[in-house]
Design a protein around this motif. Structure first.
Motif: not given
Length: 390
Positions: A233-238, A242-245
């Motif tokens: 399943l491919e889930v894209k986040i914008d 920033a999520a990793l930070a």
């Protein structure tokens, strides 16, 4: 402070004969044998051990209060668990149940799988989810982010500063035994550090993650010029960066401490049971696999810790199980509709459980047969007399 005893796992080596009379080295655990934990008997059986020796409950203790408890690991050529068969009309999806870890010294007799792969119109990859370009792939929601920049604790904190004293004492003892002097690991996040320790303990006790099933599949696919059909399943986040930070800034949570405690418990006392399940897969003992379904879930839960963070919750990534399952079911449906023979791999737990992928697929198909269930065809006479003809 009362010190918790730590368990050291060694090995007693016996020689077993297979059906052709060839010798195999096997590491036999007295405690695991007595408890009926292992099905470490191959087609020809195992060399006998005197009952009085097996019945001994005494275990050597060294000066540090560490008890020797032997782990049983089978070796040599082993058949694996066989294939599940999912029928829809004239079409069949064959599913291999996978297990991790497995015995390091085993060789998988994969003839049945190779025969299916030679006919398969499609080969499905394992379920999982990929979250953004920089976050990484989670196989079955059990792997940590691939981006290792997030592996270290915020502000350079070390494990002795983050973990409760009793937990760190246990960690230090086991780290010295299985990893040795590695200062870098002390700065890694607890879930990552304890997982590295777990893998080192597996290796020291004749077990490994991976390296048994994948090479066979890769070789067969390459020979036919085929590729795995993704079920990921491919889930894209914008905002992947920033999520990793945000994740790198997140500190310790109670779940992190629980993760470390539970994994240390497995390393200290649970490796015989881990080996039992590995051996059961190797020799194809479905009874043991069914009886131990769900074992090891505490380690897998630790590995999905990223999905339990505030970073994941803010982005709706903390409840992906249902989406991953629905995605796999859709691909499996297409395979069953389009191909006379298709092939897939799923975790044994997903095949045996009442809430896994196979349980969700069952209402959509005509029949689901485990490896130890025979195909039954009813003719008119059998139907009249109530007797099924195989």
């Amino acid at each position: 402070m009362t010190k918790c005893p730590c368990v050291r796992f060694g090995a007693v080596v016996l020689v077993a004969l297979d059906s052709q009379g060839h010798g195999r080295m096997m590491r036999i655990s007295r405690k695991a044998w007595l408890g009926g934990l292992l099905a470490c008997v191959s087609a020809g059986g195992m060399a006998q051990v005197p009952v009085d020796e097996l019945a001994s409950s005494e275990q050597p203790v060294d000066g540090n209060g560490i008890v020797d408890m032997n782990v049983v690991v089978v070796s040599g050529s082993q058949p694996g668990p066989g294939l599940w068969r999912v029928r829809r009309g004239e079409n069949t999806l064959y599913i291999l149940g996978t297990q991790s870890p497995l015995p390091k010294a085993m060789t998988w007799r994969s003839d049945e799988v190779r025969e299916v792969l030679a006919e398969a119109g499609v080969v499905l990859g394992p379920p999982g989810v990929v979250i953004g370009r920089d976050i990484g792939v989670f196989r079955g929601l059990t792997m940590l982010p691939a981006a290792m920049r997030a592996a270290r604790n915020p502000d350079g904190a070390t494990l002795d500063e983050l973990l409760p004293g009793d937990v760190y004492e246990r960690w230090s003892m086991l780290k010295a035994r299985y990893i040795g002097r590695d200062r870098g690991i002390e700065r890694k996040r607890p879930a990552i550090a304890v997982y590295e320790l777990y893998r080192a303990a597996l290796d020291a006790n004749g077990l490994r993650e991976g390296g048994v099933v994948s090479p066979v599949l890769d070789e067969a696919l390459k020979a036919r010029g085929m590729k795995l059909t993704s079920t990921t399943l491919e889930v894209k986040i914008d905002d992947p960066r920033a999520a990793l930070a945000d994740f790198r800034k997140e500190g310790m949570k109670p779940e992190d401490v629980a993760c470390v405690r539970d994994t240390l418990d497995v390393i200290e006392r649970g490796l015989p049971q881990v080996a039992a399940r590995a051996n059961a897969w190797a020799v194809g003992d479905l009874d043991v696999l069914r009886a131990t379904a769900g074992q090891g879930s505490q380690v897998q839960a630790c590995m999905s810790s990223f999905l339990q963070t505030e970073t994941a919750r803010k982005r709706g990534l903390d409840a992906l199980d249902a989406q991953v399952r629905a995605n796999w079911l859709a691909v499996a449906d297409d395979a069953l509709d389009a191909h006379r023979v298709s092939f897939a791999t799923l975790s044994v737990n997903d095949l045996l459980g009442t809430s896994g992928f196979l349980a969700a697929l069952r209402p959509r198909v005509d029949a689901v047969l485990a490896p130890d269930e025979a195909d039954v065809v009813e003719d008119e006479g059998a139907a009249t007399s109530g007797v099924a003809t195989p």
